[in-house]
Design a protein around this motif. Structure first.
Motif, short mmCIF file in Angstrom:
data_model
loop_
_atom_site.label_atom_id
_atom_site.label_comp_id
_atom_site.label_asym_id
_atom_site.label_seq_id
_atom_site.Cartn_x
_atom_site.Cartn_y
_atom_site.Cartn_z
N ARG A 64 0.83 -1.32 -0.11
CA ARG A 64 -0.04 0.01 -0.12
C ARG A 64 0.92 1.23 0.03
O ARG A 64 0.44 2.27 -0.70
N THR A 69 -2.78 -2.01 -4.18
CA THR A 69 -4.27 -2.38 -3.66
C THR A 69 -4.19 -3.92 -3.46
O THR A 69 -3.42 -4.40 -3.67
N LEU A 70 -5.26 -4.29 -2.84
CA LEU A 70 -5.56 -5.50 -2.42
C LEU A 70 -5.61 -6.26 -4.08
O LEU A 70 -5.42 -7.40 -3.92
N ALA A 71 -6.14 -5.59 -4.88
CA ALA A 71 -6.29 -6.52 -6.24
C ALA A 71 -4.92 -6.70 -6.80
O ALA A 71 -4.65 -7.64 -7.33
N ASP A 72 -3.88 -5.79 -6.44
CA ASP A 72 -2.34 -6.24 -6.97
C ASP A 72 -1.99 -7.36 -5.96
O ASP A 72 -0.91 -8.03 -6.44
N ALA A 76 -8.57 -8.97 -4.29
CA ALA A 76 -9.80 -8.05 -4.77
C ALA A 76 -11.13 -8.82 -4.50
O ALA A 76 -11.21 -10.34 -4.74
N ARG A 77 -11.94 -8.18 -3.96
CA ARG A 77 -13.33 -8.86 -3.61
C ARG A 77 -13.88 -9.62 -4.79
O ARG A 77 -14.52 -10.58 -4.51
N THR A 79 -12.84 -11.01 -7.22
CA THR A 79 -12.14 -12.37 -7.71
C THR A 79 -11.89 -13.60 -6.66
O THR A 79 -11.52 -14.64 -6.80
N SER A 225 -6.60 -14.68 -8.35
CA SER A 225 -6.88 -14.54 -6.79
C SER A 225 -5.66 -15.28 -6.27
O SER A 225 -5.03 -16.20 -6.81
#
Length: 248
Positions: A64, A69-72, A76-77, A79, A225
């Motif tokens: 961060r 991001t969490l996607a990186d 990510a929610r 997936t 994911s």
């Protein structure tokens, strides 16, 4: 040199920390992992679990800090459901392979491990369902297929991300494999039990886990994911404990 932007100026005015560059973030991540590797190699039980959780959170903080991001990180929610399906399918596949390997006389010896002679069923269950998912899978997948992969992928693409992540994942296993040549009869029968045999066993473990890292990275890329490599990673380790204990 990167120019200062209005967003940077706004962050400075509001006291927000400036972002770190990608490669410095990779350096910080590696430094954290070196310290974590030494600590986790020495500590057991609750201390190792707490350390694994703290290191995972710290590394996500580094991502961060670098603007990720969490996607990186593959979290990510959007997936998660797809990743969970991949994980369940991989766990089932590993279970079938381990069952077949344990039942066939030609491959049964691969599961033999002298370290199981001194542990009971309760400890095996603790390792398979607590220590492996938290102390091994969580920290390793967050570090290598999550943060490191995500950082490098943002600037150099999936091939570089896979190479960097997998090489470091192999080196992560140097300390855990130091006694591999004497612990597993299948390894001893190939390399022997001398000092040079121990070196060969460590080298083999590093190469094998680096190759496994490539597979884990590809699962991460294809599924989108982190749950997919997490599922495979847990199944390989946990079912290995269960099979080794039952066949001792």
């Amino acid at each position: 040199m990167r120019r200062s932007t209005a967003g940077d100026a706004g962050r400075r005015r509001h006291g927000c920390p400036r972002r770190i560059g990608t490669w410095p973030a990779v350096g910080v991540t590696v430094a954290v992992l070196v310290a974590a590797n030494l600590a986790l190699h020495r500590w057991t039980g609750l201390r190792s679990l707490v350390t694994a959780v703290l290191v995972s959170c710290l590394l996500l903080g580094v991502l961060r800090w670098a603007g990720g991001t969490l996607a990186d990180a593959g979290l990510a929610r959007a997936t998660l459901a797809r990743g969970a399906r991949w994980a369940l399918a991989l766990i089932g596949l590993v279970g079938v392979v381990y069952l077949a390997g344990a039942l066939l006389p030609a491959t049964r010896g691969l599961f033999e491990d002298r370290r199981y002679a001194t542990i009971d069923g309760g400890e095996v269950m603790l390792r398979a369902f607590v220590l492996v998912p938290v102390g091994t899978v969580l920290v390793e997948e967050t570090a290598f297929r999550g943060v490191l992969y995500g950082l490098v992928d943002r600037v150099r693409g999936a091939v570089w991300a896979t190479a960097v992540s997998s090489l470091l994942f192999g080196l992560w296993h140097v300390l855990p494999s130091l006694r591999l040549a004497t612990a597993k009869p299948a390894v001893t029968s190939v390399v022997g039990d001398s000092g040079s045999a121990a070196v060969l066993a460590v080298l083999g473990a590093v190469l094998f886990t680096a190759a496994a890292g490539v597979l884990f990275c590809e699962l991460r890329r294809r599924s989108g994911s982190l749950l997919a490599p997490m599922g495979l990673h847990w199944a390989v380790n946990a079912f290995g404990y269960l099979a080794g204990y039952l066949l001792r």
